[in-house]
Structures are given as structure tokens and as C-alpha cells.
Design a protein around this motif. Structure first.
Motif, short mmCIF file in Angstrom:
data_model
loop_
_atom_site.label_atom_id
_atom_site.label_comp_id
_atom_site.label_asym_id
_atom_site.label_seq_id
_atom_site.Cartn_x
_atom_site.Cartn_y
_atom_site.Cartn_z
N SER A 1 0.73 -1.14 -0.10
CA SER A 1 -0.13 -0.04 -0.11
C SER A 1 0.99 1.13 -0.09
N GLY A 2 0.28 2.41 -0.30
CA GLY A 2 0.98 3.71 -0.23
C GLY A 2 1.24 4.16 -1.44
N GLY A 3 1.06 3.53 -2.71
CA GLY A 3 1.57 4.19 -3.86
C GLY A 3 0.32 5.23 -4.32
N GLY A 4 0.60 5.88 -5.14
CA GLY A 4 -0.21 6.89 -5.65
C GLY A 4 0.61 7.77 -6.86
N MET A 5 -0.31 9.02 -7.05
CA MET A 5 0.32 9.83 -7.98
C MET A 5 0.86 11.11 -7.34
N LEU B 1 6.07 3.57 1.07
CA LEU B 1 5.08 2.59 0.65
C LEU B 1 5.39 1.36 1.95
N SER B 2 4.16 0.54 1.88
CA SER B 2 4.20 -0.30 3.04
C SER B 2 3.70 -1.71 2.52
N CYS B 3 4.36 -2.57 3.04
CA CYS B 3 4.22 -3.89 2.85
C CYS B 3 3.87 -4.91 4.01
N LEU B 4 2.72 -5.29 4.30
CA LEU B 4 2.14 -5.88 5.18
C LEU B 4 2.27 -7.58 4.89
N ALA B 5 2.74 -8.10 5.95
CA ALA B 5 2.98 -9.78 5.82
C ALA B 5 2.05 -10.44 6.49
N SER B 6 1.40 -11.67 6.20
CA SER B 6 0.58 -12.29 6.99
C SER B 6 1.14 -13.36 8.12
N ALA B 7 2.54 -13.64 7.49
CA ALA B 7 2.82 -15.12 8.16
C ALA B 7 3.45 -14.44 9.60
N ARG B 8 3.30 -15.41 10.86
CA ARG B 8 3.80 -15.30 11.77
C ARG B 8 5.19 -15.39 11.89
N LYS C 1 5.19 -5.24 13.70
CA LYS C 1 4.05 -4.78 12.77
C LYS C 1 3.92 -5.48 11.38
N ASN C 2 4.84 -6.68 11.25
CA ASN C 2 5.18 -7.23 10.32
C ASN C 2 4.74 -6.75 9.11
N THR C 3 5.51 -5.59 9.25
CA THR C 3 5.46 -4.64 8.13
C THR C 3 7.08 -4.05 7.53
N THR C 4 7.08 -3.93 6.26
CA THR C 4 8.19 -3.50 5.55
C THR C 4 7.93 -2.37 4.84
N TYR C 5 8.85 -1.35 4.95
CA TYR C 5 8.80 0.10 4.37
C TYR C 5 9.62 0.40 3.28
N ALA D 1 14.44 -14.25 -8.68
CA ALA D 1 14.31 -15.61 -8.39
C ALA D 1 14.54 -16.13 -7.26
N GLN D 2 15.22 -15.12 -6.54
CA GLN D 2 15.59 -15.40 -4.98
C GLN D 2 14.41 -15.29 -3.96
N PHE D 3 13.56 -14.91 -4.65
CA PHE D 3 12.30 -14.51 -3.77
C PHE D 3 11.02 -15.51 -3.81
N ASP D 4 10.54 -15.95 -2.61
CA ASP D 4 9.45 -16.98 -3.03
C ASP D 4 8.21 -16.28 -3.03
N TYR D 5 7.73 -15.44 -2.37
CA TYR D 5 6.57 -14.58 -2.07
C TYR D 5 6.68 -13.42 -2.53
N TRP D 6 5.42 -12.82 -3.30
CA TRP D 6 5.28 -11.76 -3.97
C TRP D 6 4.10 -11.19 -3.45
N GLY D 7 3.69 -9.69 -3.45
CA GLY D 7 2.67 -9.09 -3.15
C GLY D 7 1.99 -8.57 -4.52
N GLN D 8 1.07 -8.04 -4.65
CA GLN D 8 0.25 -7.65 -5.86
C GLN D 8 0.70 -6.49 -6.45
N GLY D 9 1.52 -5.79 -5.78
CA GLY D 9 2.02 -4.46 -6.44
C GLY D 9 1.29 -3.19 -5.92
N THR D 10 1.87 -1.90 -5.92
CA THR D 10 1.28 -0.66 -5.85
C THR D 10 1.72 0.02 -6.81
N GLN D 11 1.02 0.86 -7.56
CA GLN D 11 1.49 1.80 -8.65
C GLN D 11 1.97 3.14 -7.94
#
Length: 122
Positions: free
Chosen positions: A7-11, A20-27, A76-80, A107-117
Motif C-alpha cells: 500500500s501507499g502508492g499513488g500519483m 510504501l508499506s508491505c504487510l505480511a501475513s505470516a507469523r 507490525k509485520n511490515t516492511t517500508y 528468482a531468489q524470492f518465494d513470495y510476492w505481493g500484488q504491487g502498488t502503482q
């Protein structure tokens, strides 16, 4: 399984800033290295920055390191990704990714978000 939501993208106008923020679900979030990549139309996915599981180590692409800062809040399970002095060439979809090592290749990363513009106007 790790789910990532950016989240956090925009014009924004050139010269502006975004965080930008990236919230992860995993414990197990704290066991993953987290990275940001970006992809502009017609271009390959480009490495932006990566941060280790503890946050003690971080690498930013050489061409971006004066304006881009990666950080993480384990509680907060969040990367900025803080982006300052935005330029039109920063326009892209920004993705966060989780992996087991501090790498710079998609290729070194297993999980991806949907992206923010992020769109930067001149």
C-alpha cells in the motif's frame, strides 16, 4: 505460506515523497528477508532494496540509494520503502517480496505481493 499486501502508492509530482508499506501475513515474518522491486511498462523487474530478517543489514540499488530507504517493523509485520525526491523515471509498479536470503534477483524470492502503482508527473 506468506501473503504480502502493498500500500501507499499513488500519483505525485516530481520532487515529492512517498512511503510504501508491505504487510505480511505470516507469523514467521521475522525469519524472512524482505525486498522491494519495481517494474515499469515494457521493462524487466528491477531490484530496489533488500533488508535482512533482523533489519540489521540492508542493501539498496546503487543508483537509488540516495533517495530510497528500506526498513522493517517486526512487531507490525511490515516492511517500508521511503522514497524521496521522486522523479518521473520512478514511475512503476512496486512489489514487495519475501525470501530466505538477502538477494537482489527476483528468482531468489518465494513470495510476492500484488504491487502498488507509483506515478510521478513532471
Amino acid at each position: 505460506q506468506v501473503q504480502l499486501v502493498e500500500s501507499g502508492g499513488g500519483m505525485v509530482q516530481a520532487g515529492g515523497s512517498l512511503k510504501l508499506s508491505c504487510l505480511a501475513s505470516a507469523r514467521t515474518f521475522s525469519t524472512f528477508a524482505m525486498a522491494w522491486f519495481r517494474q515499469a511498462p515494457g521493462k524487466e523487474r528491477e531490484f530496489v532494496a533488500v533488508i535482512g530478517w533482523s533489519g540489521a543489514s540492508a542493501v539498496t540499488a546503487d543508483s537509488l540509494m540516495d533517495r530510497f530507504t528500506i526498513s522493517r517493523d517486526i512487531a507490525k509485520n511490515t516492511t517500508y520503502l521511503q522514497i524521496n525526491d521522486l522523479k518521473p523515471e520512478d514511475t512503476a509498479v512496486y512489489y514487495c517480496a519475501a525470501g530466505r536470503g538477502v538477494g537482489e534477483k527476483p528468482a531468489q524470492f518465494d513470495y510476492w505481493g500484488q504491487g502498488t502503482q507509483v506515478t510521478v508527473s513532471s
